[in-house]
Design a protein around this motif. Sequence first.
Motif, PDB file in Angstrom:
ATOM      1  N   ASP A  91       0.828  -1.218   0.000  1.00 20.73           N
ATOM      2  CA  ASP A  91       0.000   0.000   0.000  1.00 20.73           C
ATOM      3  C   ASP A  91       0.859   1.264   0.000  1.00 20.73           C
ATOM      4  O   ASP A  91       0.346   2.355  -0.248  1.00 20.73           O
ATOM      5  N   HIS A  92       2.166   1.115   0.258  1.00 21.70           N
ATOM      6  CA  HIS A  92       3.058   2.281   0.272  1.00 21.70           C
ATOM      7  C   HIS A  92       3.968   2.352  -0.943  1.00 21.70           C
ATOM      8  O   HIS A  92       4.640   3.360  -1.143  1.00 21.70           O
ATOM      9  N   CYS A  93       4.039   1.283  -1.728  1.00 25.54           N
ATOM     10  CA  CYS A  93       5.020   1.214  -2.823  1.00 25.54           C
ATOM     11  C   CYS A  93       4.427   0.970  -4.202  1.00 25.54           C
ATOM     12  O   CYS A  93       5.059   1.309  -5.201  1.00 25.54           O
ATOM     13  N   LEU A  94       3.251   0.361  -4.258  1.00 25.67           N
ATOM     14  CA  LEU A  94       2.739  -0.044  -5.575  1.00 25.67           C
ATOM     15  C   LEU A  94       2.597   1.142  -6.522  1.00 25.67           C
ATOM     16  O   LEU A  94       2.720   0.988  -7.735  1.00 25.67           O
ATOM     17  N   GLY A  95       2.340   2.308  -5.963  1.00 26.76           N
ATOM     18  CA  GLY A  95       2.180   3.501  -6.808  1.00 26.76           C
ATOM     19  C   GLY A  95       3.410   3.817  -7.640  1.00 26.76           C
ATOM     20  O   GLY A  95       3.300   4.444  -8.692  1.00 26.76           O
ATOM     21  N   LEU A  96       4.595   3.369  -7.183  1.00 29.26           N
ATOM     22  CA  LEU A  96       5.796   3.626  -7.989  1.00 29.26           C
ATOM     23  C   LEU A  96       5.631   3.050  -9.386  1.00 29.26           C
ATOM     24  O   LEU A  96       6.079   3.623 -10.373  1.00 29.26           O
ATOM     25  N   PHE A  97       4.977   1.879  -9.445  1.00 28.63           N
ATOM     26  CA  PHE A  97       4.827   1.214 -10.741  1.00 28.63           C
ATOM     27  C   PHE A  97       3.752   1.884 -11.601  1.00 28.63           C
ATOM     28  O   PHE A  97       3.699   1.682 -12.797  1.00 28.63           O
ATOM     29  N   GLN A  98       2.895   2.678 -10.953  1.00 28.29           N
ATOM     30  CA  GLN A  98       1.943   3.487 -11.723  1.00 28.29           C
ATOM     31  C   GLN A  98       2.669   4.670 -12.362  1.00 28.29           C
ATOM     32  O   GLN A  98       2.205   5.214 -13.352  1.00 28.29           O
ATOM     33  N   LEU A  99       3.775   5.074 -11.743  1.00 23.52           N
ATOM     34  CA  LEU A  99       4.492   6.267 -12.210  1.00 23.52           C
ATOM     35  C   LEU A  99       5.659   5.859 -13.101  1.00 23.52           C
ATOM     36  O   LEU A  99       6.784   6.296 -12.913  1.00 23.52           O
ATOM     37  N   ARG A 100       5.386   4.978 -14.067  1.00 21.70           N
ATOM     38  CA  ARG A 100       6.489   4.370 -14.822  1.00 21.70           C
ATOM     39  C   ARG A 100       6.734   5.039 -16.168  1.00 21.70           C
ATOM     40  O   ARG A 100       7.539   4.551 -16.956  1.00 21.70           O
ATOM     41  N   GLU A 101       6.049   6.157 -16.438  1.00 20.96           N
ATOM     42  CA  GLU A 101       6.144   6.732 -17.779  1.00 20.96           C
ATOM     43  C   GLU A 101       7.406   7.571 -17.987  1.00 20.96           C
ATOM     44  O   GLU A 101       7.363   8.725 -18.408  1.00 20.96           O
ATOM     45  N   SER A 102       8.541   6.973 -17.666  1.00 20.88           N
ATOM     46  CA  SER A 102       9.861   7.542 -17.977  1.00 20.88           C
ATOM     47  C   SER A 102      10.082   8.942 -17.430  1.00 20.88           C
ATOM     48  O   SER A 102      10.779   9.747 -18.024  1.00 20.88           O
ATOM     49  N   GLN A 103       9.474   9.245 -16.293  1.00 19.98           N
ATOM     50  CA  GLN A 103       9.737  10.511 -15.612  1.00 19.98           C
ATOM     51  C   GLN A 103      10.810  10.237 -14.553  1.00 19.98           C
ATOM     52  O   GLN A 103      10.643   9.314 -13.758  1.00 19.98           O
ATOM     53  N   PRO A 104      11.907  10.996 -14.553  1.00 21.97           N
ATOM     54  CA  PRO A 104      12.905  10.735 -13.506  1.00 21.97           C
ATOM     55  C   PRO A 104      12.298  10.861 -12.109  1.00 21.97           C
ATOM     56  O   PRO A 104      11.577  11.811 -11.823  1.00 21.97           O
ATOM     57  N   LEU A 105      12.566   9.847 -11.263  1.00 24.04           N
ATOM     58  CA  LEU A 105      12.029   9.825  -9.899  1.00 24.04           C
ATOM     59  C   LEU A 105      13.183   9.628  -8.928  1.00 24.04           C
ATOM     60  O   LEU A 105      14.087   8.842  -9.197  1.00 24.04           O
ATOM     61  N   THR A 106      13.127  10.335  -7.812  1.00 21.78           N
ATOM     62  CA  THR A 106      14.095  10.124  -6.744  1.00 21.78           C
ATOM     63  C   THR A 106      13.355   9.501  -5.580  1.00 21.78           C
ATOM     64  O   THR A 106      12.307  10.000  -5.170  1.00 21.78           O
ATOM     65  N   VAL A 107      13.884   8.396  -5.074  1.00 22.23           N
ATOM     66  CA  VAL A 107      13.216   7.680  -3.985  1.00 22.23           C
ATOM     67  C   VAL A 107      14.144   7.601  -2.774  1.00 22.23           C
ATOM     68  O   VAL A 107      15.282   7.124  -2.893  1.00 22.23           O
ATOM     69  N   TYR A 108      13.672   8.078  -1.650  1.00 21.58           N
ATOM     70  CA  TYR A 108      14.382   7.934  -0.380  1.00 21.58           C
ATOM     71  C   TYR A 108      13.823   6.711   0.335  1.00 21.58           C
ATOM     72  O   TYR A 108      12.618   6.601   0.537  1.00 21.58           O
ATOM     73  N   ALA A 109      14.703   5.791   0.704  1.00 20.29           N
ATOM     74  CA  ALA A 109      14.275   4.581   1.408  1.00 20.29           C
ATOM     75  C   ALA A 109      15.474   3.983   2.101  1.00 20.29           C
ATOM     76  O   ALA A 109      16.617   4.195   1.665  1.00 20.29           O
ATOM     77  N   THR A 110      15.231   3.207   3.166  1.00 22.34           N
ATOM     78  CA  THR A 110      16.353   2.491   3.784  1.00 22.34           C
ATOM     79  C   THR A 110      16.844   1.423   2.804  1.00 22.34           C
ATOM     80  O   THR A 110      16.117   1.020   1.880  1.00 22.34           O
ATOM     81  N   ALA A 111      18.081   0.969   3.026  1.00 23.55           N
ATOM     82  CA  ALA A 111      18.651  -0.037   2.136  1.00 23.55           C
ATOM     83  C   ALA A 111      17.760  -1.282   2.081  1.00 23.55           C
ATOM     84  O   ALA A 111      17.541  -1.874   1.029  1.00 23.55           O
ATOM     85  N   ARG A 112      17.192  -1.657   3.228  1.00 28.05           N
ATOM     86  CA  ARG A 112      16.355  -2.858   3.283  1.00 28.05           C
ATOM     87  C   ARG A 112      15.082  -2.695   2.462  1.00 28.05           C
ATOM     88  O   ARG A 112      14.655  -3.611   1.760  1.00 28.05           O
ATOM     89  N   VAL A 113      14.444  -1.542   2.609  1.00 29.89           N
ATOM     90  CA  VAL A 113      13.210  -1.313   1.855  1.00 29.89           C
ATOM     91  C   VAL A 113      13.524  -1.283   0.357  1.00 29.89           C
ATOM     92  O   VAL A 113      12.816  -1.871  -0.464  1.00 29.89           O
ATOM     93  N   TRP A 114      14.647  -0.667   0.017  1.00 32.99           N
ATOM     94  CA  TRP A 114      15.034  -0.585  -1.389  1.00 32.99           C
ATOM     95  C   TRP A 114      15.323  -1.977  -1.956  1.00 32.99           C
ATOM     96  O   TRP A 114      14.847  -2.345  -3.028  1.00 32.99           O
ATOM     97  N   GLU A 115      16.096  -2.766  -1.218  1.00 31.79           N
ATOM     98  CA  GLU A 115      16.425  -4.122  -1.697  1.00 31.79           C
ATOM     99  C   GLU A 115      15.160  -4.952  -1.880  1.00 31.79           C
ATOM    100  O   GLU A 115      15.033  -5.719  -2.831  1.00 31.79           O
ATOM    101  N   GLY A 116      14.206  -4.769  -0.963  1.00 32.07           N
ATOM    102  CA  GLY A 116      12.953  -5.513  -1.081  1.00 32.07           C
ATOM    103  C   GLY A 116      12.193  -5.184  -2.354  1.00 32.07           C
ATOM    104  O   GLY A 116      11.449  -6.010  -2.875  1.00 32.07           O
ATOM    105  N   LEU A 117      12.387  -3.974  -2.832  1.00 29.26           N
ATOM    106  CA  LEU A 117      11.707  -3.572  -4.060  1.00 29.26           C
ATOM    107  C   LEU A 117      12.431  -4.062  -5.308  1.00 29.26           C
ATOM    108  O   LEU A 117      11.812  -4.392  -6.319  1.00 29.26           O
TER     109      LEU A 117
END
Length: 299
Positions: A91-117
């Motif tokens: 519920d906190h991450c799925l939206g990233l995949f909605q925002l996939r239309e080649s717009q540069p995105l910067t994501v702040y996340a802990t290493a663990r959360v990032w690796e999980g993605l």
Amino acid sequence: VWIRVLGSAAGGGVPQWNCGCANCQEARRGGTNLQPRSEDSLAVSVEGDRWLLVNCSPSVQRQIEAFPPLHPRAPRHSPIAAIVLSNGDLDHCLGLFQLRESQPLTVYATARVWEGLVERNAIFRTLKRTADQITWRPLELNRAVPWEGGLGIEARPIPGKLPLHLEGVIDPSPEDNVGLWLTNERDGRRVAYLSSVADASCLTESDLDVECLFFDGTFFTDDELERLGLGTRRAAEMAHLPIGGAAGSLARLKSASARRKIYTHINNTNPILRADSAERRAVERFGWEVAFDGMELRG
Ligand code: MLT
Ligand code: MN
Ligand code: ZN
């Protein structure tokens, strides 16, 4: 700082697609007693031109369209400058995949959360269409990182749990679930966002001495799902501290000095969703507000 509550529900939303509980039915009927809600997320801005999203919900497209400051100002543009994740729950991450239309995105996340993605996740490649499409900025625990406009982002470990899809796959770590403290360096004013809290005893007085505290409002009672015949899992098993009861957040945070206290990530079964419920009156008597989609705070 300008804050817009983009969504205020837990993962199922209100109404939840497969739920016929009284609250979900009332949300479907319309009316003023119970408003529909999308999954919890905030948009935060210092100047109102560039925005930081706190979590990126599956309803992010609808949330963007409902808030004109997030609309593009050129044929290809987005005022969304960055996204910060409080955990890896869908519920906190799925939206990233909605925002996939080649717009540069910067994501702040802990290493663990990032690796999980990123790891073992072929779908993540849709966010790597170009080399500069997605940029990860690591959040280290207890260390504020400066964002734009003098806003600092700090992640502190909060008892929680792994995302369901990673349970039994990796070992839990303090980086799995964090609270986010956003500080306006100009005046020192802070906002805390803690939408998944299994246990509040780690929170100090100073942690809670903020302008505005957004807090886990998933369930009112530990056995809420069971009582409604909707499942057997207790709030505690799902790592969400209930609001009510002797050990609940209402009692635990009674003396918290936050100027505003706001429940968010509210499950569709929670009676505080109903404007006319005794539970709503109880939280309001304790000085709490109930977040709703479209709520705004300035200052
Ligand atoms: C939670 O808040 O416990 C999770 O979002 C549950 C889920 O992933 O469905
Ligand atoms: Mn959730
Ligand atoms: Zn329901």
